[in-house]
Scaffold this motif. Structure first.
Motif, PDB file in Angstrom:
ATOM      1  N   VAL A 184     -41.946 -78.801   2.228  1.00  0.00           N
ATOM      2  CA  VAL A 184     -41.548 -79.596   3.386  1.00  0.00           C
ATOM      3  C   VAL A 184     -40.438 -78.840   4.108  1.00  0.00           C
ATOM      4  O   VAL A 184     -39.713 -78.045   3.489  1.00  0.00           O
TER       5      VAL A 184
ATOM      6  N   THR B  88     -50.463 -83.705   7.840  1.00  0.00           N
ATOM      7  CA  THR B  88     -49.540 -83.265   6.792  1.00  0.00           C
ATOM      8  C   THR B  88     -50.124 -82.083   6.014  1.00  0.00           C
ATOM      9  O   THR B  88     -49.438 -81.092   5.750  1.00  0.00           O
TER      10      THR B  88
ATOM     11  N   TYR C  93     -44.869 -83.693   8.543  1.00  0.00           N
ATOM     12  CA  TYR C  93     -45.179 -84.255   7.217  1.00  0.00           C
ATOM     13  C   TYR C  93     -44.936 -85.758   7.292  1.00  0.00           C
ATOM     14  O   TYR C  93     -43.838 -86.182   7.632  1.00  0.00           O
TER      15      TYR C  93
ATOM     16  N   SER D 146     -49.724 -78.948   7.787  1.00  0.00           N
ATOM     17  CA  SER D 146     -48.374 -78.404   7.680  1.00  0.00           C
ATOM     18  C   SER D 146     -48.149 -77.752   6.326  1.00  0.00           C
ATOM     19  O   SER D 146     -47.390 -76.785   6.214  1.00  0.00           O
TER      20      SER D 146
END
Ligand SMILES: [Zn+2]
Length: 362
Positions: free
Chosen positions: A319, A234, A355, A237
């Motif tokens: 996100v 995550t 995520y 990302s």
């Protein structure tokens, strides 16, 4: 550490570090002397006493020594061929094997495996997967020997970079599990790596925080492995730049090798390098049980409201959302934001392979 082992019946002791020599003590015992030339965790010390046979290889200057029972020699020569490319991959990511002067050893044992420093214990049955099982269940695990890759990854994270308290052992297990996915990425491609790391989701419980209370020697739950790795995926990302992420991984390792650290050191390093306060993200994933939840609300046609529901009040994390593989980056925080969008409740997706989050839609 100097390790001295006198054995009577079994012909050999293999311990950590560099082999100094053996001495016949004249009373039926033979003494085996090993010298560890780096800092070592006490639990990383091993005595492997048995009727071993040995074969060797080299990776540039690094001696690779393999010890197995004679009846397993042929199978081991095939299976242990995975060690060299694995070491090459981790060296490419993080830098030289941490215990070069001690060499790298892989030693057959009667249990699954253990990250004994420079003397990795191996008992995975000379088969791929974990005890020949596809333990992630997504078809990647059987492409490599889990014990060779995972336990050797601990040479970098666990043995070279160590947690100062067992409470923060995700620094060993979360990172070693994440290194498995880096290995998969180099061997089988990025798509396979994403599939692999997301394959462990079913094993995460999210029932208590990964980091336990310090100072009472309480081990974290198994979430430190799988949620730890998913958290690092995550974070990657969030960084959203592979070259930069790889630079960060290498610099992080180089900054803390041969040291015992705590999560605060990890957080401080990433915050300083990225010039942004990611403490709430680390805290939510590591010090809270629950995952952050992305709440999406289509308040009227064409208008999407979104926010994070998280225990950390200042939690904010970019996100990707979208539809049909067309992604856009949004920056939710814990307060509602709105945007105009052509997305609808039915078609909107969140890139949950990048995520590790929960999502609600209404
Ligand atoms: Zn481990």
């Amino acid at each position: 550490m100097q390790i001295t082992v006198a054995v009577k019946i079994a012909p050999i002791d293999v311990s950590n570090g560099k082999f100094l020599g053996k001495t016949n003590l004249g009373d039926g015992y033979t003494r085996w002397d090993w010298q560890v030339q780096y800092p070592i965790n006490s639990y990383g010390v091993a005595l492997n006493i048995g009727a071993y046979t040995q074969f060797s290889d080299r990776l540039h200057d690094l001696p690779l020594d393999f010890y197995v029972l004679p009846e397993n020699l042929a199978r081991a020569r095939i299976q242990f061929a995975q060690a060299k490319p694995m070491l090459e991959i981790f060296e490419r990511y993080f830098g030289e094997y941490p215990f070069a002067r001690d060499g790298y050893k892989l030693i057959e044992v009667p249990y699954a495996g253990m990250e004994h420093q420079s003397a990795v214990a191996y008992g995975n049955g000379f088969a791929n997967g974990y005890l020949a099982r596809d333990f992630t269940g997504v078809g990647i695990s059987l492409r490599f020997d889990f014990i060779i890759i995972h336990e050797s990854a601990h040479e970098w994270f666990g043995n070279a970079v160590s947690a100062a308290d067992v409470s923060d052992m995700w620094i060993h297990e979360g990172w070693a599990t994440y290194l498995e996915s880096l290995y998969v990425e180099q061997r089988f491609g990025k798509e396979a790596a994403l599939k692999y790391v997301n394959g462990v989701k079913s094993r995460v419980k999210n029932e208590e925080p990964i980091i336990t209370q310090r100072g009472i020697h309480r081990s974290p739950t198994q979430d430190m492995y799988f949620k730890g790795a998913l958290f690092l995926n995550t974070l990657r990302s969030v960084v959203d730049d592979d070259a930069r992420w790889e630079g960060l991984l290498r610099d992080f390792y180089q900054r803390f090798k041969y040291q015992s650290i705590m999560t605060e050191d990890v957080v401080q390093f990433f915050n300083a390098q990225l010039g942004r306060n990611f403490t709430p993200i680390f805290d939510q994933y590591l010090r809270r049980a629950a995952l952050p939840t992305l709440e999406l609300a289509f308040v009227e046609p064409g208008t999407l409201a979104y926010r994070w529901k998280a225990d950390e009040r200042d939690f904010a994390m970019p996100v990707r959302i979208g539809a049909q593989g067309e992604w856009q980056l949004i920056e939710p925080a814990t307060a509602w934001k709105t945007m105009r969008t052509s997305l609808t409740k039915d078609d909107v997706e969140v890139a949950t392979d990048l995520y590790y989050v929960k999502v609600t839609k209404r």
